[in-house]
Enzyme design. Structure first.
Site: not given
Lengths: 303, 242
Positions: A69, A72, A100, A128, A131, A192, A194
């Site tokens: 994915n 964004g 998050n 996060n 990303c 984890i 991605t």
């Protein structure tokens, strides 16, 4: 009677199953189809200071036993999430909420976390730093010990709630990053996020995803995630939320044996919207099969 | 939305690359223009397919073989069962006040217009129909729309059937006070400035979940970012940014 309860930094979860951020929206879509109060907790869609449309489409590609994915960080911005999404979720959901948070600079992380810290309905803040789908942000903070530690330190200075830092697997040494955020004050670690991946449409000779690359997740990544959870849980004292390729009750138990206190379910929600509910329902029988009375007994039992 | 196990009653090729699958046991279609999301053995993501027809619990899907997933569907036989998420998407809004709507479909996008035509007729509204294809051998559903008693114009790019050109070439032949359309994005972009009424467009986008949770299929609208799978796939001409 099997005991599924776990404790995340003082936040009690009825069971360890948590839909992962970005794979459950803000919870309301699923609340229409089943009682989401069966969940251990919910990690809501990643939130940034400003509203974001996200990346161009196509954002999705399929792989063997997984997907890529590149959404964004599409989200309505922290103020709207606090004013609208969290109160709407609270109307139908009584269990813990994990907010998050993502950002493109330290100041943005600090501002978002500071705002989330003041929201009574938020139980845990998940930062996060992993990303892979935005430039100059996200993963840039999670691939260096210094940057990850700095984000953690600055965020901890403005928060009173437990802070979990969500780490990227796209690093040379996951343990050094985990230790860096623990030393900087993280109350827990989620891993984890991605794995950076790519697919090409060979007929059209171009990437499947508009942004070319994206985050690879799904069942195929489970062994990688499990290995990293095992390494980090053995190297750190703080609790770990294991995430990556979890699709069954057996996977949840395996993650917990590797050292996870709670277990997030991500991509599986996209192929089966009832995945979390089905996993939770299957856990007692799987515990019985393996001779487990209380899930908290098996956390990190494999050395 | 429901997760249902549906049994394949029939699965046959209609024209080259376009197949019709009938599935029994479906009790979950609220509106024409909705879609279902089909789990396939060995495929990680489901395949979203629009509802062509639904009657007495039998769901009819028209699908085009465009990749490995749809190719796998084409190999399935009557009697096999499929794990299907049903009742997805908002569907067409039939509450609009119109006397003479036109239904405009392009390629496999003609599929959802069939149930829409039936539901409009049930409300006492008689639409006209424009079906656009590249060539005569691709033409589908013409006989079915005509069997409903509807004026049906066909356009083909090469002129081998009906009016030569695009669906926009057929528009001046009809009087209409509203439109419903489904087709590829280039067709929708050409249609938007050509239509003389308000209307609704069904969009297509590569999807992750089909249920609104992953934000994989977002499109831009004048009301902000919308999910094609959950907020759509049907949007009004007024709100959509093509």
């Amino acid at each position: 009677m099997k005991n599924l309860e776990v404790n995340l930094c003082g936040v009690k979860l009825d069971n360890p199953v948590v839909p992962a951020s970005g794979t459950f929206g803000f919870g309301l879509e699923m609340a229409d189809v089943y009682d989401i109060n069966v969940l251990g907790a919910i990690s809501i869609k990643g939130t940034t200071r400003d509203p974001r449309f996200g990346n161009p489409t196509p954002r999705i590609a399929e792989c063997e036993a997984g997907m890529i994915n590149s959404v964004g960080l599409q989200n309505p911005g922290v103020d709207a999430v606090i004013a609208e999404e969290i109160p709407e979720l609270r109307k139908v959901y009584r269990k813990p909420i994990i907010a998050n948070v993502s950002g493109f600079g330290i100041d943005e992380y600090v501002e978002c976390c500071s705002k989330m810290d003041k929201v009574d309905d938020v139980d845990i803040i998940e930062v996060n730093v992993s990303c892979p789908n935005v430039h100059n942000g996200g993963m840039a903070f999670g691939t260096s010990c210094e940057a990850a530690a700095e984000v953690t330190r600055e965020v901890k200075a403005v928060t009173h709630k437990p802070v979990f830092v969500k780490l990227s697997p796209n690093v040379t040494d996951i343990v050094s990053i985990a230790r860096a955020v623990e030393d900087a004050g993280a109350d827990g670690i989620t891993l984890i996020n991605t794995l950076l991946g790519m697919r090409i449409d060979t007929a059209r000779r171009r990437p499947v995803i508009a942004n070319k690359m994206g985050g690879f997740s799904g069942r195929a990544v489970f062994p990688v995630a499990l290995r990293m959870v095992y390494q980090v849980a053995n190297a750190c004292q703080v609790p770990v939320m294991g995430c990556g390729g979890v699709a069954t009750a057996s996977d949840v138990i395996e993650m917990m044996m590797a050292g996870a206190t709670a277990v997030q379910v991500g991509a599986e929600n996209l192929r089966n919207p009832f995945a979390c509910k089905e996993i939770i329902e299957a856990l007692p029988a799987e515990m019985e099969r393996l001779g487990i009375d209380s899930l908290s007994d098996i956390i990190g039992i494999v050395k | 939305m429901k997760k249902q196990t549906l049994k394949i009653e029939s699965n046959r090729m209609v024209v080259d690359k376009v197949w019709e699958m009938k599935l029994s046991g479906c009790d979950d279609v609220q509106k024409p223009g909705q879609f279902v999301n089909i789990a396939l053995e060995g495929k990680f993501l489901r395949r979203p397919i629009s509802v062509n027809d639904w009657k007495d619990g039998v769901l009819t899907l028209l699908y085009k073989v465009v990749g490995r997933g749809t190719a796998q569907m084409a190999e399935m036989k009557a009697g096999e069962c499929l794990d299907v998420l049903t009742g997805l998407g908002n569907g067409f809004d039939l509450s609009v006040n119109c006397a003479k709507p036109v239904l405009i479909g392009g390629g496999i996008g003609v599929a959802p217009l069939y149930l829409l035509a039936k539901e409009l007729l049930a409300k006492g509204v008689k639409p006209s129909v424009i079906l656009g294809f590249n060539t005569a051998s691709e033409v589908i559903l013409k006989d079915e729309f005509e069997a409903l008693g509807l004026q049906t114009l066909v356009t083909t790019v090469d002129g081998s059937c009906g009016i030569k050109g695009f669906v926009t070439n057929a528009l001046p032949e009809l009087e209409y006070d509203y439109f419903y359309t489904c087709g590829p994005m280039p067709m929708l972009r050409a249609l938007a400035p050509a239509v003389t009424s308000k209307g609704q467009l069904s969009l297509e986008e590569r999807m992750g979940c089909g249920t609104g949770i992953c934000m994989g299929c977002t499109c831009k609208t004048l009301l902000g970012a919308k999910r094609v799978c959950k907020d759509g796939p049907v949007f009004t001409l007024d709100e959509i940014a093509l």
